[in-house]
Design a protein around this motif. Structure first.
Motif, PDB file in Angstrom:
ATOM      1  N   ILE B  63       5.575  -2.836   6.942  1.00 44.76           N
ATOM      2  CA  ILE B  63       6.628  -2.115   6.227  1.00 44.76           C
ATOM      3  C   ILE B  63       6.602  -2.459   4.750  1.00 44.76           C
ATOM      4  O   ILE B  63       6.742  -1.580   3.886  1.00 44.76           O
ATOM      5  CB  ILE B  63       7.995  -2.431   6.875  1.00 44.76           C
ATOM      6  CG1 ILE B  63       8.075  -1.699   8.208  1.00 44.76           C
ATOM      7  CG2 ILE B  63       9.136  -2.017   5.986  1.00 44.76           C
ATOM      8  CD1 ILE B  63       9.307  -1.974   8.976  1.00 44.76           C
ATOM      9  N   PHE B  64       6.379  -3.745   4.445  1.00 48.94           N
ATOM     10  CA  PHE B  64       6.306  -4.117   3.027  1.00 48.94           C
ATOM     11  C   PHE B  64       5.103  -3.455   2.361  1.00 48.94           C
ATOM     12  O   PHE B  64       5.175  -3.051   1.191  1.00 48.94           O
ATOM     13  CB  PHE B  64       6.230  -5.632   2.878  1.00 48.94           C
ATOM     14  CG  PHE B  64       7.518  -6.334   3.200  1.00 48.94           C
ATOM     15  CD1 PHE B  64       8.683  -5.614   3.335  1.00 48.94           C
ATOM     16  CD2 PHE B  64       7.553  -7.700   3.360  1.00 48.94           C
ATOM     17  CE1 PHE B  64       9.872  -6.249   3.642  1.00 48.94           C
ATOM     18  CE2 PHE B  64       8.738  -8.344   3.661  1.00 48.94           C
ATOM     19  CZ  PHE B  64       9.895  -7.619   3.807  1.00 48.94           C
ATOM     20  N   ALA B  65       4.004  -3.342   3.116  1.00 50.61           N
ATOM     21  CA  ALA B  65       2.837  -2.665   2.548  1.00 50.61           C
ATOM     22  C   ALA B  65       3.165  -1.207   2.226  1.00 50.61           C
ATOM     23  O   ALA B  65       2.770  -0.695   1.176  1.00 50.61           O
ATOM     24  CB  ALA B  65       1.669  -2.751   3.519  1.00 50.61           C
ATOM     25  N   LEU B  66       3.927  -0.567   3.112  1.00 49.35           N
ATOM     26  CA  LEU B  66       4.331   0.825   2.832  1.00 49.35           C
ATOM     27  C   LEU B  66       5.191   0.903   1.580  1.00 49.35           C
ATOM     28  O   LEU B  66       5.008   1.787   0.733  1.00 49.35           O
ATOM     29  CB  LEU B  66       5.103   1.392   4.020  1.00 49.35           C
ATOM     30  CG  LEU B  66       4.282   1.744   5.238  1.00 49.35           C
ATOM     31  CD1 LEU B  66       5.186   2.194   6.353  1.00 49.35           C
ATOM     32  CD2 LEU B  66       3.340   2.865   4.884  1.00 49.35           C
ATOM     33  N   PHE B  67       6.139  -0.053   1.442  1.00 47.76           N
ATOM     34  CA  PHE B  67       6.993  -0.052   0.256  1.00 47.76           C
ATOM     35  C   PHE B  67       6.157  -0.260  -1.005  1.00 47.76           C
ATOM     36  O   PHE B  67       6.408   0.377  -2.037  1.00 47.76           O
ATOM     37  CB  PHE B  67       8.056  -1.140   0.371  1.00 47.76           C
ATOM     38  CG  PHE B  67       9.159  -0.791   1.331  1.00 47.76           C
ATOM     39  CD1 PHE B  67       9.297   0.496   1.810  1.00 47.76           C
ATOM     40  CD2 PHE B  67      10.043  -1.749   1.763  1.00 47.76           C
ATOM     41  CE1 PHE B  67      10.289   0.821   2.699  1.00 47.76           C
ATOM     42  CE2 PHE B  67      11.051  -1.432   2.657  1.00 47.76           C
ATOM     43  CZ  PHE B  67      11.173  -0.145   3.118  1.00 47.76           C
ATOM     44  N   ILE B  69       3.091   0.596  -1.463  1.00 49.53           N
ATOM     45  CA  ILE B  69       2.351   1.831  -1.757  1.00 49.53           C
ATOM     46  C   ILE B  69       3.255   2.825  -2.477  1.00 49.53           C
ATOM     47  O   ILE B  69       2.868   3.444  -3.480  1.00 49.53           O
ATOM     48  CB  ILE B  69       1.769   2.421  -0.455  1.00 49.53           C
ATOM     49  CG1 ILE B  69       0.626   1.558   0.045  1.00 49.53           C
ATOM     50  CG2 ILE B  69       1.252   3.825  -0.700  1.00 49.53           C
ATOM     51  CD1 ILE B  69       0.066   2.012   1.349  1.00 49.53           C
ATOM     52  N   VAL B  70       4.505   2.966  -1.995  1.00 53.75           N
ATOM     53  CA  VAL B  70       5.432   3.908  -2.645  1.00 53.75           C
ATOM     54  C   VAL B  70       5.736   3.458  -4.065  1.00 53.75           C
ATOM     55  O   VAL B  70       5.738   4.270  -5.012  1.00 53.75           O
ATOM     56  CB  VAL B  70       6.713   4.026  -1.798  1.00 53.75           C
ATOM     57  CG1 VAL B  70       7.725   4.882  -2.517  1.00 53.75           C
ATOM     58  CG2 VAL B  70       6.390   4.641  -0.464  1.00 53.75           C
ATOM     59  N   MET B  71       5.955   2.138  -4.245  1.00 48.42           N
ATOM     60  CA  MET B  71       6.211   1.619  -5.586  1.00 48.42           C
ATOM     61  C   MET B  71       5.018   1.860  -6.501  1.00 48.42           C
ATOM     62  O   MET B  71       5.189   2.174  -7.687  1.00 48.42           O
ATOM     63  CB  MET B  71       6.488   0.107  -5.519  1.00 48.42           C
ATOM     64  CG  MET B  71       7.827  -0.245  -4.958  1.00 48.42           C
ATOM     65  SD  MET B  71       9.107   0.357  -6.011  1.00 48.42           S
ATOM     66  CE  MET B  71      10.484   0.285  -4.909  1.00 48.42           C
ATOM     67  N   ALA B  72       3.810   1.732  -5.947  1.00 46.47           N
ATOM     68  CA  ALA B  72       2.619   1.950  -6.772  1.00 46.47           C
ATOM     69  C   ALA B  72       2.542   3.402  -7.207  1.00 46.47           C
ATOM     70  O   ALA B  72       2.152   3.686  -8.347  1.00 46.47           O
ATOM     71  CB  ALA B  72       1.371   1.554  -5.989  1.00 46.47           C
ATOM     72  N   ALA B  73       2.940   4.324  -6.322  1.00 46.33           N
ATOM     73  CA  ALA B  73       2.940   5.739  -6.705  1.00 46.33           C
ATOM     74  C   ALA B  73       3.908   5.973  -7.859  1.00 46.33           C
ATOM     75  O   ALA B  73       3.560   6.621  -8.860  1.00 46.33           O
ATOM     76  CB  ALA B  73       3.310   6.601  -5.508  1.00 46.33           C
ATOM     77  N   ALA B  74       5.112   5.398  -7.751  1.00 49.56           N
ATOM     78  CA  ALA B  74       6.097   5.566  -8.822  1.00 49.56           C
ATOM     79  C   ALA B  74       5.591   4.969 -10.128  1.00 49.56           C
ATOM     80  O   ALA B  74       5.686   5.591 -11.196  1.00 49.56           O
ATOM     81  CB  ALA B  74       7.403   4.906  -8.405  1.00 49.56           C
ATOM     82  N   ALA B  76       2.483   4.391 -11.067  1.00 52.27           N
ATOM     83  CA  ALA B  76       1.369   5.141 -11.647  1.00 52.27           C
ATOM     84  C   ALA B  76       1.876   6.387 -12.361  1.00 52.27           C
ATOM     85  O   ALA B  76       1.397   6.717 -13.458  1.00 52.27           O
ATOM     86  CB  ALA B  76       0.379   5.518 -10.559  1.00 52.27           C
ATOM     87  N   ALA B  77       2.876   7.069 -11.772  1.00 52.27           N
ATOM     88  CA  ALA B  77       3.401   8.284 -12.407  1.00 52.27           C
ATOM     89  C   ALA B  77       4.021   7.957 -13.759  1.00 52.27           C
ATOM     90  O   ALA B  77       3.717   8.616 -14.767  1.00 52.27           O
ATOM     91  CB  ALA B  77       4.426   8.944 -11.487  1.00 52.27           C
TER      92      ALA B  77
END
Lengths: 200, 103
Positions: B63-67, B69-74, B76-77
């Motif tokens: 679950i932390f890995a998923l979080f 990944i989402v943080m990395a998307a934000a 990077a944008a």
């Protein structure tokens, strides 16, 4: 040599060499391509670790989303077809020395630490294949239920190691709203300001 | 020969060190961003490896890995938006020229 060991060695060599190549290469486009290889190799590592959902998410978001963003950034800010950002020899020496020192420190701490692993092969194949279903139940806070049992929310009594876990639905919602806010902010920040540039 | 947890931790360390050196050394702002992605990927490998090998983190690691990944998307944008804005104003992405906020 085991089959999974062989797979790990292949994937780890691929990922690690690509990661080092991202740093070493001078061309930013080649760097982006090596980053693609690294991200895909990391997704393979996740699949090898039995985390199917995280691996699929890595492929979709990183390889499909973030890397496209990075490549578009490279294309939008490129002055020529072959941009090379030359770095001097002294900087190379300092950077590689710091990198080797950091790598040595991390390797020593990895090999010295006792990381409390109970067994190397913990999950059997049946549990491993249910990874995304168990992840979804963990979001709701029902970790003890396998999909074969009725979804009543009551943990099965014959399970000895059951303990109450935290539900991750609220953090997930917060992260989703955060992503929405950040994307709106990024779109605002990167909007075209043509009128201002014509005047100036 | 069994790889076990330590092999994955070493691989995560390789990615982390590559990312850190990349962040420190690249002149291109997008190269710095790539270094950040490498660091986050190294951390993610550690999270998922602990989820696999340590029963206390069997759900939390993923679950932390998923979080992450989402943080990395934000991240990077936003970082790319800032880089594009900087390019619009200065016509370069060399981070050494970004010295307006130097104290």
């Amino acid at each position: 040599m085991d089959q999974s060991t062989l797979l790990f060695l292949i994937l780890a060599t691929f990922t690690g060499v690509s990661a080092v190549a991202v740093v070493v290469t001078q061309n930013i486009v080649r760097s982006a391509v090596y980053l693609l290889f690294t991200l895909a190799g990391t997704a393979g590592i996740f699949f090898l670790l039995g985390a199917d959902f995280v691996g699929a998410t890595q492929l979709i978001i990183y390889v499909g989303g973030i890397l496209v963003l990075v490549v578009f950034g490279v294309m939008l800010t490129a002055q020529g077809p072959f941009i090379s950002m030359k770095v001097g020899g002294g900087e190379w020496a300092v950077a590689s020395a710091v990198g080797i020192l950091l790598m040595g420190a991390l390797t020593v701490s990895v090999s010295m630490g006792n990381w409390a692993t109970t067994s190397t092969e913990r999950m059997d194949d049946e549990q491993r294949s249910l990874s995304s279903a168990r992840l979804g139940e963990a979001f709701l806070g029902f970790p003890g239920i396998t999909p074969r049992e009725p979804l009543t929310g009551i943990p099965p009594t014959n399970q000895p190691h059951y303990r109450q876990r935290v539900a991750y639905l609220l953090p997930f919602e917060i992260v989703s709203v955060h992503l929405l806010v950040v994307l709106i902010g990024a779109a605002y920040l990167a909007r075209a300001k043509r009128r201002k540039r014509i005047r100036a | 020969m069994i790889v076990g947890l330590n092999g994955y931790l070493i691989l995560g360390a390789i990615l982390f060190v590559s990312g850190a050196v990349c962040m420190a050394m690249k002149r291109n702002a997008i190269g710095v961003l790539m270094g950040v992605e490498l660091v986050l990927n190294g951390a993610n490998i550690n999270f998922v490896a602990f989820a696999r090998y340590n029963p206390a983190f069997e759900i939390e690691g993923q679950i932390f890995a998923l979080f992450v990944i989402v943080m990395a998307a934000a991240e990077a944008a936003v970082a790319l938006a800032i880089v594009l804005n900087f390019y619009n104003n200065h016509l370069t992405v060399d981070v050494d020229t970004a010295e307006e906020l130097k104290g």
